[in-house]
Design a protein around this motif. Structure first.
Motif, PDB file in Angstrom:
ATOM      1  N   LEU A  73       0.563  -1.274   0.088  1.00  0.00           N
ATOM      2  CA  LEU A  73      -0.058  -0.049   0.206  1.00  0.00           C
ATOM      3  C   LEU A  73       0.871   1.215   0.095  1.00  0.00           C
ATOM      4  CD1 LEU A  73      -2.917  -0.956   2.298  1.00  0.00           C
ATOM      5  CD2 LEU A  73      -3.167  -0.460  -0.038  1.00  0.00           C
ATOM      6  N   THR A  74       1.915   1.096   0.742  1.00  0.00           N
ATOM      7  CA  THR A  74       2.906   2.350   0.654  1.00  0.00           C
ATOM      8  C   THR A  74       3.453   2.697  -0.493  1.00  0.00           C
ATOM      9  OG1 THR A  74       3.691   1.896   2.947  1.00  0.00           O
ATOM     10  CG2 THR A  74       4.946   3.234   1.623  1.00  0.00           C
ATOM     11  N   GLU A  75       3.822   1.461  -1.344  1.00  0.00           N
ATOM     12  CA  GLU A  75       4.443   1.578  -2.676  1.00  0.00           C
ATOM     13  C   GLU A  75       3.291   2.177  -3.720  1.00  0.00           C
ATOM     14  OE1 GLU A  75       7.382   1.575  -3.783  1.00  0.00           O
ATOM     15  OE2 GLU A  75       8.016   1.029  -1.655  1.00  0.00           O
ATOM     16  N   PHE A  76       2.188   1.828  -3.370  1.00  0.00           N
ATOM     17  CA  PHE A  76       0.945   1.995  -4.248  1.00  0.00           C
ATOM     18  C   PHE A  76       0.741   3.779  -4.197  1.00  0.00           C
ATOM     19  CE2 PHE A  76      -3.776   3.063  -4.453  1.00  0.00           C
ATOM     20  CZ  PHE A  76      -3.883   2.771  -5.542  1.00  0.00           C
ATOM     21  N   VAL A  77       0.743   4.266  -2.817  1.00  0.00           N
ATOM     22  CA  VAL A  77       0.332   5.559  -2.611  1.00  0.00           C
ATOM     23  C   VAL A  77       1.507   6.434  -3.172  1.00  0.00           C
ATOM     24  CG1 VAL A  77       0.214   7.378  -0.653  1.00  0.00           C
ATOM     25  CG2 VAL A  77      -0.892   5.334  -0.564  1.00  0.00           C
ATOM     26  N   MET A  78       2.973   6.017  -3.076  1.00  0.00           N
ATOM     27  CA  MET A  78       3.940   6.814  -3.371  1.00  0.00           C
ATOM     28  C   MET A  78       3.888   6.791  -5.006  1.00  0.00           C
ATOM     29  SD  MET A  78       5.643   7.624  -0.585  1.00  0.00           S
ATOM     30  CE  MET A  78       7.046   8.568  -1.463  1.00  0.00           C
ATOM     31  N   ALA A  79       3.647   5.603  -5.510  1.00  0.00           N
ATOM     32  CA  ALA A  79       3.387   5.721  -7.179  1.00  0.00           C
ATOM     33  C   ALA A  79       2.449   6.519  -7.498  1.00  0.00           C
ATOM     34  CB  ALA A  79       3.096   4.413  -7.700  1.00  0.00           C
ATOM     35  N   ILE A  80       1.367   6.719  -6.916  1.00  0.00           N
ATOM     36  CA  ILE A  80       0.157   7.588  -7.095  1.00  0.00           C
ATOM     37  C   ILE A  80       0.785   9.108  -6.682  1.00  0.00           C
ATOM     38  CG2 ILE A  80      -1.923   8.508  -6.753  1.00  0.00           C
ATOM     39  CD1 ILE A  80      -2.012   5.949  -8.154  1.00  0.00           C
ATOM     40  N   TRP A  81       1.528   9.373  -5.755  1.00  0.00           N
ATOM     41  CA  TRP A  81       1.827  10.785  -5.330  1.00  0.00           C
ATOM     42  C   TRP A  81       2.869  11.189  -6.320  1.00  0.00           C
ATOM     43  CZ3 TRP A  81       4.738  11.340  -0.219  1.00  0.00           C
ATOM     44  CH2 TRP A  81       4.935  12.782   0.035  1.00  0.00           C
ATOM     45  N   LEU A  82       4.112  10.434  -6.786  1.00  0.00           N
ATOM     46  CA  LEU A  82       4.960  10.837  -7.531  1.00  0.00           C
ATOM     47  C   LEU A  82       4.386  10.843  -8.996  1.00  0.00           C
ATOM     48  CD1 LEU A  82       8.058   8.486  -6.359  1.00  0.00           C
ATOM     49  CD2 LEU A  82       7.588  10.995  -5.941  1.00  0.00           C
ATOM     50  N   GLY A  83       3.348   9.993  -9.532  1.00  0.00           N
ATOM     51  CA  GLY A  83       2.749  10.151 -10.617  1.00  0.00           C
ATOM     52  C   GLY A  83       1.926  11.423 -10.949  1.00  0.00           C
ATOM     53  N   LEU A  84       1.376  11.634  -9.845  1.00  0.00           N
ATOM     54  CA  LEU A  84       0.589  13.003  -9.931  1.00  0.00           C
ATOM     55  C   LEU A  84       1.501  14.256  -9.973  1.00  0.00           C
ATOM     56  CD1 LEU A  84      -2.169  12.291  -7.062  1.00  0.00           C
ATOM     57  CD2 LEU A  84      -2.445  12.716  -9.608  1.00  0.00           C
ATOM     58  N   SER A  85       2.311  14.302  -9.274  1.00  0.00           N
ATOM     59  CA  SER A  85       3.482  15.093  -9.411  1.00  0.00           C
ATOM     60  C   SER A  85       4.025  15.438 -10.785  1.00  0.00           C
ATOM     61  CB  SER A  85       4.616  14.777  -8.311  1.00  0.00           C
ATOM     62  OG  SER A  85       4.247  15.051  -7.104  1.00  0.00           O
ATOM     63  N   ALA A  86       4.479  14.472 -11.108  1.00  0.00           N
ATOM     64  CA  ALA A  86       4.896  14.356 -12.396  1.00  0.00           C
ATOM     65  C   ALA A  86       4.040  14.910 -13.729  1.00  0.00           C
ATOM     66  CB  ALA A  86       5.597  13.122 -13.026  1.00  0.00           C
ATOM     67  N   SER A  87       2.649  14.580 -13.482  1.00  0.00           N
ATOM     68  CA  SER A  87       1.718  14.918 -14.524  1.00  0.00           C
ATOM     69  C   SER A  87       1.530  16.281 -14.371  1.00  0.00           C
ATOM     70  CB  SER A  87       0.441  14.110 -14.201  1.00  0.00           C
ATOM     71  OG  SER A  87       0.485  12.768 -14.563  1.00  0.00           O
ATOM     72  N   ALA A  88       1.208  16.719 -12.990  1.00  0.00           N
ATOM     73  CA  ALA A  88       1.044  18.301 -12.756  1.00  0.00           C
ATOM     74  C   ALA A  88       2.148  19.141 -13.359  1.00  0.00           C
ATOM     75  CB  ALA A  88       0.839  18.425 -11.189  1.00  0.00           C
ATOM     76  N   GLU A  89       3.288  18.653 -13.309  1.00  0.00           N
ATOM     77  CA  GLU A  89       4.670  19.211 -13.806  1.00  0.00           C
ATOM     78  C   GLU A  89       4.381  19.469 -15.304  1.00  0.00           C
ATOM     79  OE1 GLU A  89       8.041  21.424 -13.803  1.00  0.00           O
ATOM     80  OE2 GLU A  89       6.803  20.729 -12.014  1.00  0.00           O
ATOM     81  N   THR A  90       3.777  18.378 -15.888  1.00  0.00           N
ATOM     82  CA  THR A  90       3.804  18.460 -17.383  1.00  0.00           C
ATOM     83  C   THR A  90       2.508  19.283 -17.966  1.00  0.00           C
ATOM     84  OG1 THR A  90       2.833  16.269 -17.567  1.00  0.00           O
ATOM     85  CG2 THR A  90       5.146  16.378 -17.775  1.00  0.00           C
ATOM     86  N   GLY A  91       1.620  19.659 -16.994  1.00  0.00           N
ATOM     87  CA  GLY A  91       0.434  20.305 -17.422  1.00  0.00           C
ATOM     88  C   GLY A  91      -0.764  19.802 -17.660  1.00  0.00           C
ATOM     89  N   VAL A  92      -0.967  18.571 -16.714  1.00  0.00           N
ATOM     90  CA  VAL A  92      -2.070  17.928 -16.880  1.00  0.00           C
ATOM     91  C   VAL A  92      -3.173  18.609 -16.157  1.00  0.00           C
ATOM     92  CG1 VAL A  92      -3.346  15.737 -15.836  1.00  0.00           C
ATOM     93  CG2 VAL A  92      -1.075  15.595 -16.963  1.00  0.00           C
ATOM     94  N   GLN A  93      -4.454  18.580 -16.573  1.00  0.00           N
ATOM     95  CA  GLN A  93      -5.351  19.588 -15.814  1.00  0.00           C
ATOM     96  C   GLN A  93      -5.641  19.147 -14.534  1.00  0.00           C
ATOM     97  OE1 GLN A  93      -8.874  19.867 -18.532  1.00  0.00           O
ATOM     98  NE2 GLN A  93      -7.890  21.257 -19.893  1.00  0.00           N
ATOM     99  N   ARG A  94      -6.008  19.970 -13.463  1.00  0.00           N
ATOM    100  CA  ARG A  94      -6.180  19.897 -12.221  1.00  0.00           C
ATOM    101  C   ARG A  94      -7.378  18.757 -12.058  1.00  0.00           C
ATOM    102  NH1 ARG A  94      -5.042  23.426  -7.883  1.00  0.00           N
ATOM    103  NH2 ARG A  94      -6.291  22.678  -6.005  1.00  0.00           N
ATOM    104  N   SER A  95      -8.567  18.991 -12.894  1.00  0.00           N
ATOM    105  CA  SER A  95      -9.465  18.080 -12.808  1.00  0.00           C
ATOM    106  C   SER A  95      -9.475  16.641 -13.143  1.00  0.00           C
ATOM    107  CB  SER A  95     -10.710  18.578 -13.727  1.00  0.00           C
ATOM    108  OG  SER A  95     -10.251  18.391 -15.153  1.00  0.00           O
ATOM    109  N   THR A  96      -8.333  16.323 -14.089  1.00  0.00           N
ATOM    110  CA  THR A  96      -7.811  15.133 -14.220  1.00  0.00           C
ATOM    111  C   THR A  96      -7.187  14.493 -13.318  1.00  0.00           C
ATOM    112  OG1 THR A  96      -7.917  15.658 -16.807  1.00  0.00           O
ATOM    113  CG2 THR A  96      -6.347  13.719 -16.223  1.00  0.00           C
ATOM    114  N   LEU A  97      -6.268  15.406 -12.585  1.00  0.00           N
ATOM    115  CA  LEU A  97      -5.555  14.808 -11.422  1.00  0.00           C
ATOM    116  C   LEU A  97      -6.308  14.418 -10.477  1.00  0.00           C
ATOM    117  CD1 LEU A  97      -2.819  17.649 -11.476  1.00  0.00           C
ATOM    118  CD2 LEU A  97      -2.562  15.218 -12.210  1.00  0.00           C
ATOM    119  N   HIS A  98      -7.645  14.981 -10.156  1.00  0.00           N
ATOM    120  CA  HIS A  98      -8.689  14.703  -9.280  1.00  0.00           C
ATOM    121  C   HIS A  98      -9.373  13.510  -9.753  1.00  0.00           C
ATOM    122  CE1 HIS A  98      -8.850  18.155  -6.328  1.00  0.00           C
ATOM    123  NE2 HIS A  98      -8.116  18.857  -7.131  1.00  0.00           N
TER     124      HIS A  98
END
Length: 87
Positions: free
Chosen positions: A47-72
Motif C-alpha cells: 500500500l505504501t508503494e501504491f501511494v508513493m507511485a500515485i503521489w509521484l505520478g501526480l507530481s510528474a503529471s502536474a509538472e507536465t501540465g495535466v489539468q487539475r480536474s484530471t488529477l482529481h
C-alpha cells in the motif's frame, strides 16, 4: 529526476526524502491496520508503494501540465482501489 552529474547530490537528497516519507507512511498504514481502520491483513509495504507511485505520478503529471480536474479524477480512481474495512 534526470540531469547530469552536477545534480547527483540533489537527486540523492530527493530520494532520501522520498524514502523517509515512505517510512512514515508505512508506519501510519500499519497503525491503521492495527486500529481496525484498514483490514488487518493488508500489505502495508505494498500500500505504501501504491501511494508513493500515485503521489509521484501526480507530481510528474502536474509538472507536465495535466489539468487539475484530471488529477482529481486520478485520485478518485486511486481511492476506489484503497482497501476498506469490513463492516
Amino acid at each position: 529526476m534526470s540531469g547530469g552529474s552536477g545534480t547527483q547530490d540533489v537527486r540523492a537528497e530527493v530520494a532520501r526524502q522520498q524514502r523517509a516519507n515512505a517510512t512514515v507512511l508505512q508506519t501510519r498504514i500499519e497503525l491503521s491496520a492495527m486500529a481496525g481502520d484498514l483490514p488487518p491483513d493488508c500489505n502495508a509495504q505494498l500500500l505504501t508503494e501504491f501511494v508513493m507511485a500515485i503521489w509521484l505520478g501526480l507530481s510528474a503529471s502536474a509538472e507536465t501540465g495535466v489539468q487539475r480536474s484530471t488529477l482529481h479524477d486520478v485520485v478518485d480512481v486511486a481511492l476506489d482501489a484503497w482497501p476498506a474495512t469490513k463492516l
